[in-house]
Design an enzyme around this catalytic site. Structure first.
Site, PDB file in Angstrom:
ATOM      1  N   ASN A  37     -23.161  -6.839  12.816  1.00  0.00           N
ATOM      2  CA  ASN A  37     -22.278  -7.969  12.088  1.00  0.00           C
ATOM      3  C   ASN A  37     -21.195  -7.330  11.226  1.00  0.00           C
ATOM      4  O   ASN A  37     -19.921  -7.689  11.343  1.00  0.00           O
ATOM      5  CB  ASN A  37     -22.873  -9.083  11.675  1.00  0.00           C
ATOM      6  CG  ASN A  37     -23.744  -9.913  12.919  1.00  0.00           C
ATOM      7  OD1 ASN A  37     -22.914  -9.861  14.102  1.00  0.00           O
ATOM      8  ND2 ASN A  37     -24.697 -10.574  12.594  1.00  0.00           N
ATOM      9  N   ASP A  45     -26.228   0.936   8.484  1.00  0.00           N
ATOM     10  CA  ASP A  45     -27.424   0.745   9.033  1.00  0.00           C
ATOM     11  C   ASP A  45     -27.425   0.856  10.805  1.00  0.00           C
ATOM     12  O   ASP A  45     -26.493   0.024  11.033  1.00  0.00           O
ATOM     13  CB  ASP A  45     -28.650  -0.263   8.554  1.00  0.00           C
ATOM     14  CG  ASP A  45     -28.139  -1.587   8.697  1.00  0.00           C
ATOM     15  OD1 ASP A  45     -28.731  -2.159   9.562  1.00  0.00           O
ATOM     16  OD2 ASP A  45     -27.019  -1.834   8.115  1.00  0.00           O
ATOM     17  N   HIS A 101     -30.973  -3.262   5.503  1.00  0.00           N
ATOM     18  CA  HIS A 101     -29.533  -3.429   5.660  1.00  0.00           C
ATOM     19  C   HIS A 101     -28.759  -2.900   4.794  1.00  0.00           C
ATOM     20  O   HIS A 101     -27.426  -2.713   5.004  1.00  0.00           O
ATOM     21  CB  HIS A 101     -29.331  -4.783   5.952  1.00  0.00           C
ATOM     22  CG  HIS A 101     -28.466  -5.530   6.855  1.00  0.00           C
ATOM     23  ND1 HIS A 101     -28.165  -4.903   8.033  1.00  0.00           N
ATOM     24  CD2 HIS A 101     -27.897  -6.727   7.131  1.00  0.00           C
ATOM     25  CE1 HIS A 101     -27.519  -5.675   8.784  1.00  0.00           C
ATOM     26  NE2 HIS A 101     -27.163  -6.643   8.370  1.00  0.00           N
ATOM     27  N   ASN A 157     -21.715  -9.767   6.833  1.00  0.00           N
ATOM     28  CA  ASN A 157     -20.972 -10.220   7.940  1.00  0.00           C
ATOM     29  C   ASN A 157     -19.403 -10.464   7.371  1.00  0.00           C
ATOM     30  O   ASN A 157     -18.724 -10.608   8.577  1.00  0.00           O
ATOM     31  CB  ASN A 157     -21.565 -11.645   8.309  1.00  0.00           C
ATOM     32  CG  ASN A 157     -23.111 -11.603   8.744  1.00  0.00           C
ATOM     33  OD1 ASN A 157     -23.300 -10.574   9.143  1.00  0.00           O
ATOM     34  ND2 ASN A 157     -23.587 -12.643   8.971  1.00  0.00           N
TER      35      ASN A 157
END
Length: 190
Positions: A112, A91, A19, A66
């Protein structure tokens, strides 16, 4: 002026995770351009430099993935940079490890961090460089917060370098040029 925002999660426990590919590309760019990304501003670590006569700001939001839009909204609002001069790097589970994909604009595609950015900027019209992390075998959260296998590291390092070069190509030659150069198989002989 260009803002290059690499998405990731802050903290030692997230270093090296799939991530955090956006952070890794920013680190790669910082090394290439001799920019320190250490200043805490706009809920981010930022660094400033010049590339081909153009001021650039490298940004690593420290809001967690997020909420990435908060940091990017703050910096865009402060500098009044047109969204065409914002490049977001992140990513992508829908791309194989080692591949990159450049787009002029588009949806969040289930990411997100991108959902947050698009929501707060109220626009999908900004360039992005997606870096492949491969599809999960099982749990999505375990996949994105997991680390690459040693056997993938050559592909990962190649993707980081290509993504960095693609960002610089966007700044120097435009998004269309970079898309033509890098979107075929994700690699380029630069």
């Amino acid at each position: 002026m260009y803002i290059i925002a690499g998405l990731g999660n802050p903290g030692k426990e997230y270093e090296g995770t799939r991530h955090n590919m956006g952070f890794n590309v920013i680190d790669n760019l910082a090394s290439k351009l001799n920019i320190d990304v250490l200043k805490l501003k706009f809920k981010s670590l930022i660094g400033e430099g010049i590339f081909k006569g153009e001021k650039i700001i490298l940004q690593k939001p420290q809001t967690f993935m997020n909420l990435s839009g908060e940091a990017i909204y703050d910096i865009i609002n402060f500098y009044k940079v047109p969204l065409s001069n914002l490049i977001v790097v992140y990513d992508d589970k829908d791309l194989d490890v080692g591949k990159i994909r450049i787009r002029k604009k588009g949806s969040a595609g289930g990411h997100n961090g991108m959902k947050s950015i698009i929501y707060l900027l109220n626009s999908e019209d900004f360039p992005r460089v997606r870096v492949g992390i491969g599809k999960p075998d099982g749990d999505m959260i375990k996949h994105v917060l997991g680390r690459f296998n040693d056997s993938d590291m050559e592909l990962v390092n190649s993707a980081l370098s290509n993504a960095s070069n693609a960002v610089l190509d966007i700044i120097e030659n435009g998004v269309e040029h970079a898309m033509n150069l890098y979107n075929g198989n994700g690699t380029c002989g630069l």
